[in-house]
Design a protein around this motif. Structure first.
Motif, PDB file in Angstrom:
ATOM      1  N   UNK A   1       0.819  -1.207   0.000  1.00 57.26           N
ATOM      2  CA  UNK A   1       0.000   0.000   0.000  1.00 57.26           C
ATOM      3  C   UNK A   1       0.857   1.264   0.000  1.00 57.26           C
ATOM      4  N   UNK A   2       1.986   1.229   0.706  1.00 60.23           N
ATOM      5  CA  UNK A   2       2.911   2.372   0.675  1.00 60.23           C
ATOM      6  C   UNK A   2       3.409   2.593  -0.757  1.00 60.23           C
ATOM      7  N   UNK A   3       3.748   1.501  -1.443  1.00 62.73           N
ATOM      8  CA  UNK A   3       4.191   1.615  -2.835  1.00 62.73           C
ATOM      9  C   UNK A   3       3.116   2.185  -3.735  1.00 62.73           C
ATOM     10  N   UNK A   4       1.865   1.738  -3.545  1.00 67.97           N
ATOM     11  CA  UNK A   4       0.748   2.255  -4.350  1.00 67.97           C
ATOM     12  C   UNK A   4       0.545   3.739  -4.075  1.00 67.97           C
ATOM     13  N   UNK A   5       0.585   4.123  -2.794  1.00 70.50           N
ATOM     14  CA  UNK A   5       0.414   5.535  -2.452  1.00 70.50           C
ATOM     15  C   UNK A   5       1.508   6.389  -3.084  1.00 70.50           C
ATOM     16  N   UNK A   6       2.737   5.899  -3.049  1.00 67.90           N
ATOM     17  CA  UNK A   6       3.859   6.627  -3.640  1.00 67.90           C
ATOM     18  C   UNK A   6       3.656   6.821  -5.143  1.00 67.90           C
ATOM     19  N   UNK A   7       3.208   5.776  -5.830  1.00 67.34           N
ATOM     20  CA  UNK A   7       2.965   5.870  -7.272  1.00 67.34           C
ATOM     21  C   UNK A   7       1.844   6.858  -7.590  1.00 67.34           C
ATOM     22  N   UNK A   8       0.762   6.820  -6.814  1.00 67.37           N
ATOM     23  CA  UNK A   8      -0.348   7.752  -7.038  1.00 67.37           C
ATOM     24  C   UNK A   8       0.106   9.185  -6.819  1.00 67.37           C
ATOM     25  N   UNK A   9       0.896   9.405  -5.759  1.00 68.85           N
ATOM     26  CA  UNK A   9       1.389  10.752  -5.468  1.00 68.85           C
ATOM     27  C   UNK A   9       2.291  11.247  -6.591  1.00 68.85           C
ATOM     28  N   UNK A  10       3.152  10.373  -7.125  1.00 69.17           N
ATOM     29  CA  UNK A  10       4.024  10.754  -8.241  1.00 69.17           C
ATOM     30  C   UNK A  10       3.200  11.102  -9.480  1.00 69.17           C
ATOM     31  N   UNK A  11       2.180  10.286  -9.732  1.00 68.96           N
ATOM     32  CA  UNK A  11       1.315  10.500 -10.895  1.00 68.96           C
ATOM     33  C   UNK A  11       0.593  11.846 -10.793  1.00 68.96           C
ATOM     34  N   UNK A  12       0.209  12.209  -9.549  1.00 69.48           N
ATOM     35  CA  UNK A  12      -0.481  13.479  -9.338  1.00 69.48           C
ATOM     36  C   UNK A  12       0.493  14.646  -9.130  1.00 69.48           C
ATOM     37  N   UNK A  13       1.803  14.330  -9.199  1.00 63.76           N
ATOM     38  CA  UNK A  13       2.851  15.336  -9.022  1.00 63.76           C
ATOM     39  C   UNK A  13       2.743  16.045  -7.671  1.00 63.76           C
ATOM     40  N   UNK A  14       2.599  15.224  -6.635  1.00 62.92           N
ATOM     41  CA  UNK A  14       2.497  15.753  -5.283  1.00 62.92           C
ATOM     42  C   UNK A  14       3.670  15.249  -4.454  1.00 62.92           C
TER      43      UNK A  14
ATOM     44  N   UNK B   1      -4.338   2.292   9.919  1.00 59.93           N
ATOM     45  CA  UNK B   1      -3.242   2.437   8.968  1.00 59.93           C
ATOM     46  C   UNK B   1      -3.674   3.223   7.735  1.00 59.93           C
ATOM     47  N   UNK B   2      -4.773   2.849   7.119  1.00 64.24           N
ATOM     48  CA  UNK B   2      -5.148   3.387   5.813  1.00 64.24           C
ATOM     49  C   UNK B   2      -5.597   4.845   5.870  1.00 64.24           C
ATOM     50  N   UNK B   3      -5.939   5.351   7.060  1.00 59.25           N
ATOM     51  CA  UNK B   3      -6.437   6.731   7.144  1.00 59.25           C
ATOM     52  C   UNK B   3      -5.306   7.751   7.117  1.00 59.25           C
ATOM     53  N   UNK B   4      -4.064   7.290   7.168  1.00 63.41           N
ATOM     54  CA  UNK B   4      -2.914   8.203   7.143  1.00 63.41           C
ATOM     55  C   UNK B   4      -2.471   8.449   5.696  1.00 63.41           C
ATOM     56  N   UNK B   5      -3.280   9.142   4.946  1.00 64.19           N
ATOM     57  CA  UNK B   5      -2.928   9.413   3.551  1.00 64.19           C
ATOM     58  C   UNK B   5      -3.580  10.699   3.079  1.00 64.19           C
TER      59      UNK B   5
END
Length: 422
Positions: A18-31, A166-170
């Motif tokens: 999930x950390x990896x997925x969050x990182x990819x989404x953030x990169x995709x959104x340029x955040x 865990x999942x609410x920290x995003x």
């Protein structure tokens, strides 16, 4: 039967996926959601909490179990669905009050503050946990023991409540409509972690946010006032040991300097930030600045890469520790735990660019290579395959040489290195 250990064995790989997925989404959104030094610090504090937990679990569970057996009016059946559902609701309510008191009583905040120190908000922040919460946190859950909830039910429910959070920290999940009105959600918990006046000390719920609505501590996230994360006394350090003791140290210092005996006690039970008037006058602290610069000491790309690689290796070693330590005798388990704590400390100081961190890390890698080569052993493992010995010696030997070359290069090229203390 489902056990906490089995649940964690399933959960840990999921965390990193999930950390990896969050990182990819953030990169995709340029955040900019992740910073390597901050993520290492948060994960390292989570590892430290788990290490301490190996030695303190019997303390918490032991007290609960004794009370459930000797003080409970009756024993509830562990094979009834209503016992699990009612236990989860009761646990979540007790968690709400423990969490709230953790923000309102200084000695409890000293343990909980670790979770709030990060100036980022991502899934690694969820794993940023205290190493001293076991000291007083168990008191909040004694009502469950007195009402007869079996120890095994309590242990699993406690882990379920923790894992939910865990999942609410995003920041990559927005508002969720009706869900936000009933449950703790990313939006609700972002407000909880914020230091803005609007959000300060609100939204304590673990699974349910209705406790906050019921007891008047709910606040809604406002797009016109985006959350600013961290604490009002910024940590300004990547040292995981200091992160765990900084507030205790500040309380001890204020209590020592207070002239009046009642004030020496009030330091511990007053809300965070309270100081005796005479102490505040003699030892003033700077006012909190919402616009202060993010803590990010300069570090070369090569040295940052070294820290990431070494910390990744430490994560694998930490998983091995959690697997073998419960089966080991106390002394070797303690030695293994101290080795990991030392390693996290060294990497934390290295991330700060401190010369002391460089020497501590060289001592760690060279010492590990030498001890494995001489003894042919790893903590608690009497007979290592010769190929594993060679691999470990090579790994830590190469790490030593690489760090030495990095240190020499940076010294020759004038890369700034911070002193041991500032």
């Amino acid at each position: 039967m489902i056990t906490p250990e089995r649940i964690m064995a399933w959960a840990i790989p999921g965390f990193f996926v999930l950390i990896g997925i969050e990182l990819l989404i953030a990169k995709w959104r340029k955040r900019d959601v992740y910073y390597a030094n901050d993520a290492i610090n948060s994960l390292g504090l989570g590892m430290m909490s788990q290490i301490v937990g190996v030695f303190t679990k019997l303390f918490n569970i032991g007290i609960y179990g004794w009370c459930a057996v000797h003080l409970a009016m009756w024993t509830l059946p562990a094979n009834r669905t209503w016992v699990w559902i009612s236990g989860l609701l009761l646990y979540d309510l007790l968690y709400y009050w423990l969490h709230r008191l953790g923000h309102e009583v200084n000695v409890l905040w000293a343990a909980h503050v670790v979770h709030h120190q990060s100036e980022s908000y991502n899934l690694t922040t969820a794993l940023r946990q205290t190493g001293s919460g076991f000291l007083l946190g168990w008191i909040a859950y004694l009502p469950m023991a007195l009402l007869g909830y079996p120890t095994e039910v309590f242990a699993v429910i406690a882990l379920i409540d923790l894992l939910y959070q865990f999942w609410v920290h995003t920041e990559v999940i927005g508002r969720l409509g009706w869900f936000d009105r009933v449950f703790c959600s990313p939006s609700n918990h972002r407000a909880h972690h914020a230091v803005n006046d609007r959000y300060l000390d609100r939204n304590y719920g673990g699974i349910l946010i209705i406790w906050d609505r019921l007891f008047g501590s709910f606040v809604e996230e406002n797009e016109d006032d985006p959350p600013v994360y961290g604490t009002r006394a910024p940590l300004q350090s990547w040292n995981p040991l200091w992160a765990n003791v900084e507030v205790y140290g500040a309380m001890l210092k204020d209590s020592w300097h207070a002239r009046h005996w009642p004030d020496k006690l009030r330091v511990w039970i007053k809300p965070p930030g309270w100081r005796p008037a005479d102490v505040a006058a003699r030892f003033p602290k700077a006012e909190f600045d919402m616009c202060h610069e993010r803590y990010d000491p300069p570090l070369s790309k090569a040295l940052r890469t070294y820290c990431i690689v070494q910390f990744t290796l430490l994560l694998f070693i930490g998983v091995n520790f959690l697997d073998v330590a419960p089966k080991m005798a106390w002394a070797p388990a303690a030695g293994y735990g101290m080795y990991l704590l030392y390693s996290l400390w060294a990497i934390g100081l290295l991330l700060e660019g401190r010369r002391m961190g460089m020497w501590l890390e060289l001592l760690r890698t060279a010492g590990t290579a030498a001890l494995v080569a001489i003894s042919g052993r790893w903590f608690g493992m009497a007979h290592l395959d010769a190929r594993i010995v060679v691999a470990l010696v090579a790994l830590f030997g190469i790490s030593t040489v690489a760090l030495w070359l990095l240190a020499s290069y940076e010294r020759r090229h004038g890369t700034p290195v911070r002193p041991v203390l500032e």
